[in-house]
Design a protein around this motif. Structure first.
Motif, mmCIF file in Angstrom:
data_model
loop_
_atom_site.group_PDB
_atom_site.id
_atom_site.type_symbol
_atom_site.label_atom_id
_atom_site.label_comp_id
_atom_site.label_asym_id
_atom_site.label_seq_id
_atom_site.Cartn_x
_atom_site.Cartn_y
_atom_site.Cartn_z
ATOM 1 N N LEU A 284 47.869 -48.775 -20.977
ATOM 2 C CA LEU A 284 46.745 -49.214 -21.818
ATOM 3 C C LEU A 284 45.105 -47.444 -21.861
ATOM 4 O O LEU A 284 45.817 -46.769 -21.057
ATOM 5 C CB LEU A 284 45.854 -49.944 -20.347
ATOM 6 N N PHE B 62 48.592 -49.964 -14.411
ATOM 7 C CA PHE B 62 47.606 -50.483 -16.152
ATOM 8 C C PHE B 62 48.261 -48.833 -16.768
ATOM 9 O O PHE B 62 48.148 -48.084 -17.443
ATOM 10 C CB PHE B 62 46.667 -49.499 -16.022
ATOM 11 N N GLU C 221 41.776 -45.639 -21.643
ATOM 12 C CA GLU C 221 40.286 -45.328 -20.982
ATOM 13 C C GLU C 221 39.898 -43.695 -21.202
ATOM 14 O O GLU C 221 40.974 -43.409 -22.180
ATOM 15 C CB GLU C 221 41.145 -45.342 -19.664
ATOM 16 N N ILE D 59 41.691 -51.839 -19.103
ATOM 17 C CA ILE D 59 41.907 -51.835 -17.672
ATOM 18 C C ILE D 59 40.764 -52.880 -17.791
ATOM 19 O O ILE D 59 41.028 -54.238 -17.190
ATOM 20 C CB ILE D 59 41.325 -50.451 -16.922
#
Length: 186
Positions: free
Chosen positions: A64, A61, A66, A165
């Motif tokens: 991305l 990932f 998070e 994700i």
């Protein structure tokens, strides 16, 4: 003989006592899972949530967004200690208090290495920190920002697209804002 890990000290309410167990104990109580990970929700003084962007060269990932977090290790004293350790490793932030469990989600996938089905559980906690001085681990993350609830909803903060994700990763951030709002209102 290696030096023992330094103890991570933080406060937590009694309702989180069930997470003061080791990874081994968790798997004994929850044999349906093969992997356990944690996530750390951190709000700044303006009430915005800390998001970190995965490094461009991450295998899983890349690029991305998070919340900080990661796998619970067998050497972590407890699940809550693992969450505090991951927050420290990824952002340099020291946990002073774990406020609440924000939520959890699980997923399954086939391991590319073994070909066996893996079952993951992610537990997410809201955490307060001692000092908001962020130092990212460049091997894991390349940028950070503090997003408003509206930013998370629309998937954009200023000129930065917030790609996650999975949809569950977005949903848990919105849950964190909801819990925070309820606490402030009561």
């Amino acid at each position: 003989m290696s030096d023992p890990k330094p103890l991570i000290a933080f406060e937590h309410p009694p309702c989180l006592q069930e997470y003061m167990i080791s990874e081994k104990e968790f798997f004994q109580q929850n044999p349906q899972y093969t992997h356990l990970v944690t996530g750390a929700v951190v709000f700044n003084s303006e009430g915005n949530i800390l998001l970190v962007q995965r490094a461009a060269d991450e295998k899983a990932f890349p690029n991305l967004w998070e919340i900080p977090g990661g796998k619970v290790d067998s050497t972590d004293e407890t699940i809550l200690h693992a969450a505090a350790r991951e927050l420290k490793e990824e952002t340099g932030l020291d946990t002073s208090r774990i406020v609440r469990k924000v939520g959890e989600f699980s997923w399954s996938e086939v391991s590319k290495k073994t070909g066996f089905q893996q079952h993951w559980q992610k537990l997410i906690f809201e955490m307060e920190v001692k000092d908001m001085k962020i130092v990212l681990d460049p091997n894991e993350h390349q940028e950070y920002l503090f997003a408003t609830e509206e930013d998370v909803l629309k998937g954009k903060s200023a000129d930065v697209a917030l790609s996650y994700i999975t949809p569950a990763n977005k949903t848990i951030k919105l849950e964190a804002f909801k819990f925070r709002r309820q606490t402030i209102q009561s």
